[in-house]
Design a protein around this motif. Sequence first.
Motif, PDB file in Angstrom:
ATOM      1  N   ILE A  89       0.837  -1.187   0.000  1.00 42.53           N
ATOM      2  CA  ILE A  89       0.000   0.000   0.000  1.00 42.53           C
ATOM      3  C   ILE A  89       0.875   1.241   0.000  1.00 42.53           C
ATOM      4  N   THR A  90       1.792   1.301   0.954  1.00 40.90           N
ATOM      5  CA  THR A  90       2.642   2.475   1.040  1.00 40.90           C
ATOM      6  C   THR A  90       3.917   2.147   1.807  1.00 40.90           C
ATOM      7  N   ALA A  94       9.472   5.937   8.220  1.00 45.76           N
ATOM      8  CA  ALA A  94      10.172   5.234   9.295  1.00 45.76           C
ATOM      9  C   ALA A  94      10.770   3.917   8.824  1.00 45.76           C
ATOM     10  N   GLY A  95      10.415   3.515   7.599  1.00 44.76           N
ATOM     11  CA  GLY A  95      11.017   2.302   7.064  1.00 44.76           C
ATOM     12  C   GLY A  95      10.117   1.093   7.066  1.00 44.76           C
ATOM     13  N   THR A  96       8.879   1.265   7.510  1.00 48.45           N
ATOM     14  CA  THR A  96       7.945   0.140   7.454  1.00 48.45           C
ATOM     15  C   THR A  96       7.049   0.277   6.233  1.00 48.45           C
ATOM     16  N   CYS A  97       6.392  -0.803   5.898  1.00 43.90           N
ATOM     17  CA  CYS A  97       5.471  -0.805   4.764  1.00 43.90           C
ATOM     18  C   CYS A  97       4.116  -1.299   5.241  1.00 43.90           C
ATOM     19  N   THR A  98       3.069  -0.736   4.679  1.00 40.81           N
ATOM     20  CA  THR A  98       1.728  -1.229   4.953  1.00 40.81           C
ATOM     21  C   THR A  98       1.277  -2.054   3.770  1.00 40.81           C
ATOM     22  N   THR A  99       0.814  -3.247   4.057  1.00 41.47           N
ATOM     23  CA  THR A  99       0.319  -4.106   2.994  1.00 41.47           C
ATOM     24  C   THR A  99      -1.104  -4.523   3.312  1.00 41.47           C
ATOM     25  N   ALA A 100      -1.814  -4.944   2.295  1.00 40.72           N
ATOM     26  CA  ALA A 100      -3.189  -5.411   2.459  1.00 40.72           C
ATOM     27  C   ALA A 100      -3.269  -6.864   2.056  1.00 40.72           C
ATOM     28  N   ALA A 101      -3.949  -7.664   2.893  1.00 38.66           N
ATOM     29  CA  ALA A 101      -4.145  -9.064   2.535  1.00 38.66           C
ATOM     30  C   ALA A 101      -5.103  -9.177   1.364  1.00 38.66           C
ATOM     31  N   GLY A 102      -6.074  -8.289   1.319  1.00 43.18           N
ATOM     32  CA  GLY A 102      -6.920  -8.186   0.151  1.00 43.18           C
ATOM     33  C   GLY A 102      -8.160  -9.039   0.169  1.00 43.18           C
ATOM     34  N   VAL A 103      -8.087 -10.272   0.574  1.00 45.06           N
ATOM     35  CA  VAL A 103      -9.269 -11.122   0.551  1.00 45.06           C
ATOM     36  C   VAL A 103     -10.051 -10.893   1.832  1.00 45.06           C
ATOM     37  N   TRP A 115      -1.323  -5.032   7.501  1.00 41.21           N
ATOM     38  CA  TRP A 115      -0.236  -5.196   8.438  1.00 41.21           C
ATOM     39  C   TRP A 115       0.979  -4.405   7.981  1.00 41.21           C
ATOM     40  N   CYS A 116       1.840  -4.148   8.935  1.00 36.91           N
ATOM     41  CA  CYS A 116       3.080  -3.429   8.659  1.00 36.91           C
ATOM     42  C   CYS A 116       4.228  -4.424   8.735  1.00 36.91           C
ATOM     43  N   PRO A 118       8.603  -4.814   8.642  1.00 34.40           N
ATOM     44  CA  PRO A 118       9.765  -3.994   8.982  1.00 34.40           C
ATOM     45  C   PRO A 118      10.618  -3.602   7.773  1.00 34.40           C
ATOM     46  N   ARG A 119      11.461  -2.638   8.039  1.00 36.52           N
ATOM     47  CA  ARG A 119      12.394  -2.117   7.046  1.00 36.52           C
ATOM     48  C   ARG A 119      13.152  -3.253   6.370  1.00 36.52           C
ATOM     49  N   GLY A 120      13.296  -3.146   5.092  1.00 38.10           N
ATOM     50  CA  GLY A 120      14.093  -4.119   4.363  1.00 38.10           C
ATOM     51  C   GLY A 120      13.347  -5.344   3.892  1.00 38.10           C
ATOM     52  N   THR A 121      12.070  -5.465   4.247  1.00 34.17           N
ATOM     53  CA  THR A 121      11.309  -6.634   3.811  1.00 34.17           C
ATOM     54  C   THR A 121      10.252  -6.301   2.769  1.00 34.17           C
ATOM     55  N   CYS A 122      10.243  -5.065   2.322  1.00 33.89           N
ATOM     56  CA  CYS A 122       9.253  -4.712   1.286  1.00 33.89           C
ATOM     57  C   CYS A 122       9.904  -3.864   0.217  1.00 33.89           C
TER      58      CYS A 122
END
Length: 122
Positions: A89-90, A94-103, A115-116, A118-122
Amino acid sequence: MASPRKRRPENASGPFYVDSSCIDCGACWQWDPQHFEDHGHQARVRLQPQPGEETERALMAAQACPVAAIGAPPNLMRQTPSPGFPALITRHPAGTCTTAAGVHGAVMGPAATWWCVPRGTC
Ligand code: SF4
């Protein structure tokens, strides 16, 4: 699977549609507010997506629908982005990413999962 025979008349004219099996969960307009919106007690396509990124976004909204109430011709549905969900999502400063599971769940009730990571995993 969405059926053209159950297409809601409130949809904008064009290939994408919401049918009468919509349970008004809100997933599609949360995911793609440019093209989907609440209209009474069910969703509708408010604006047909343009080819490219807009169509990909609308196809992801269709993928997120818990009752498969969003339809489009097969040639368009086959263009659903293969990575699908979870989707980025974005990226936060701060280095985190927000993702959506979607279903979204249809049995326990509609719910969006985010969910968010941590840095370096997205
Ligand atoms: S995601 Fe599906 S069930 Fe939910 S509001 Fe949109 S069309 Fe209706």
